[in-house]
Design a protein around this motif. Structure first.
Motif, mmCIF file in Angstrom:
data_model
loop_
_atom_site.group_PDB
_atom_site.id
_atom_site.type_symbol
_atom_site.label_atom_id
_atom_site.label_comp_id
_atom_site.label_asym_id
_atom_site.label_seq_id
_atom_site.Cartn_x
_atom_site.Cartn_y
_atom_site.Cartn_z
ATOM 1 N N LEU A 1 4.517 10.377 -6.994
ATOM 2 C CA LEU A 1 5.417 10.466 -7.871
ATOM 3 C C LEU A 1 5.082 10.701 -9.228
ATOM 4 O O LEU A 1 5.525 11.783 -9.788
ATOM 5 C CB LEU A 1 6.472 9.372 -7.841
ATOM 6 N N TYR A 2 4.125 9.788 -9.827
ATOM 7 C CA TYR A 2 3.721 10.069 -11.006
ATOM 8 C C TYR A 2 2.991 11.260 -11.138
ATOM 9 O O TYR A 2 3.119 12.136 -12.154
ATOM 10 C CB TYR A 2 2.759 9.010 -11.546
ATOM 11 N N LYS A 3 1.968 11.737 -10.148
ATOM 12 C CA LYS A 3 1.279 12.931 -10.339
ATOM 13 C C LYS A 3 2.179 13.942 -10.362
ATOM 14 O O LYS A 3 1.825 14.866 -11.141
ATOM 15 C CB LYS A 3 0.271 12.880 -9.133
ATOM 16 N N PHE A 4 3.009 14.364 -9.353
ATOM 17 C CA PHE A 4 3.941 15.385 -9.264
ATOM 18 C C PHE A 4 5.108 15.452 -10.256
ATOM 19 O O PHE A 4 5.594 16.445 -10.699
ATOM 20 C CB PHE A 4 4.339 15.455 -7.748
ATOM 21 N N PHE B 1 0.880 -1.273 -0.117
ATOM 22 C CA PHE B 1 -0.004 0.108 0.122
ATOM 23 C C PHE B 1 0.735 1.297 0.065
ATOM 24 O O PHE B 1 0.649 2.242 -0.817
ATOM 25 C CB PHE B 1 -0.901 -0.015 1.246
ATOM 26 N N LEU B 2 1.941 1.218 0.808
ATOM 27 C CA LEU B 2 2.653 2.574 0.717
ATOM 28 C C LEU B 2 3.450 2.492 -0.504
ATOM 29 O O LEU B 2 3.465 3.887 -0.958
ATOM 30 C CB LEU B 2 3.711 2.300 2.037
ATOM 31 N N LEU B 3 3.947 1.265 -0.881
ATOM 32 C CA LEU B 3 4.624 1.656 -2.394
ATOM 33 C C LEU B 3 3.805 2.305 -3.484
ATOM 34 O O LEU B 3 4.156 3.026 -4.119
ATOM 35 C CB LEU B 3 5.211 0.255 -2.765
ATOM 36 N N SER B 4 2.361 1.369 -3.695
ATOM 37 C CA SER B 4 1.667 2.211 -4.458
ATOM 38 C C SER B 4 1.193 3.568 -4.280
ATOM 39 O O SER B 4 0.966 4.594 -5.086
ATOM 40 C CB SER B 4 0.457 1.376 -4.540
ATOM 41 N N VAL B 5 1.158 3.964 -3.066
ATOM 42 C CA VAL B 5 0.757 5.387 -3.002
ATOM 43 C C VAL B 5 1.914 6.337 -3.370
ATOM 44 O O VAL B 5 1.862 7.424 -3.721
ATOM 45 C CB VAL B 5 0.354 5.693 -1.524
ATOM 46 N N GLY B 6 3.019 5.666 -2.925
ATOM 47 C CA GLY B 6 4.347 6.447 -3.211
ATOM 48 C C GLY B 6 4.543 6.798 -4.729
ATOM 49 O O GLY B 6 4.850 7.823 -5.278
#
Length: 77
Positions: A36-39, A27-32
């Motif tokens: 990262l992709y968004k910003f 979960f933490l990896l996917s949120v990260g």
């Protein structure tokens, strides 16, 4: 004799304990990665498109393509 020296292995709920750890990590990896992709990709792309269309003149672009002979229905002048 040696059984008193070695601790007993955990046999119950081993999978559940490991799954809890791995699900939290995933979960933490996917949120990260999503952040990262968004910003790193999506927001700069939005800004680039906004900057391009701020000064874009479609008629000027049409006339340039028409003069180059791109369109069959609109012959060059």
């Amino acid at each position: 004799m040696s059984s008193a020296l070695l601790p007993k292995p955990q046999m119950r709920r081993l999978l559940a304990r490991r799954m809890k750890f791995h699900l939290f990590g995933a979960f933490l990896l996917s949120v990260g990665c999503a952040a990262l992709y968004k910003f790193g990709v999506a927001d700069p792309r939005k800004r680039a498109y906004a900057e391009f269309y701020k000064n874009y003149d479609p008629m000027k672009d049409f006339e340039a393509m028409r003069a180059a002979g791109v369109f069959e229905s609109a012959p060059p002048k």
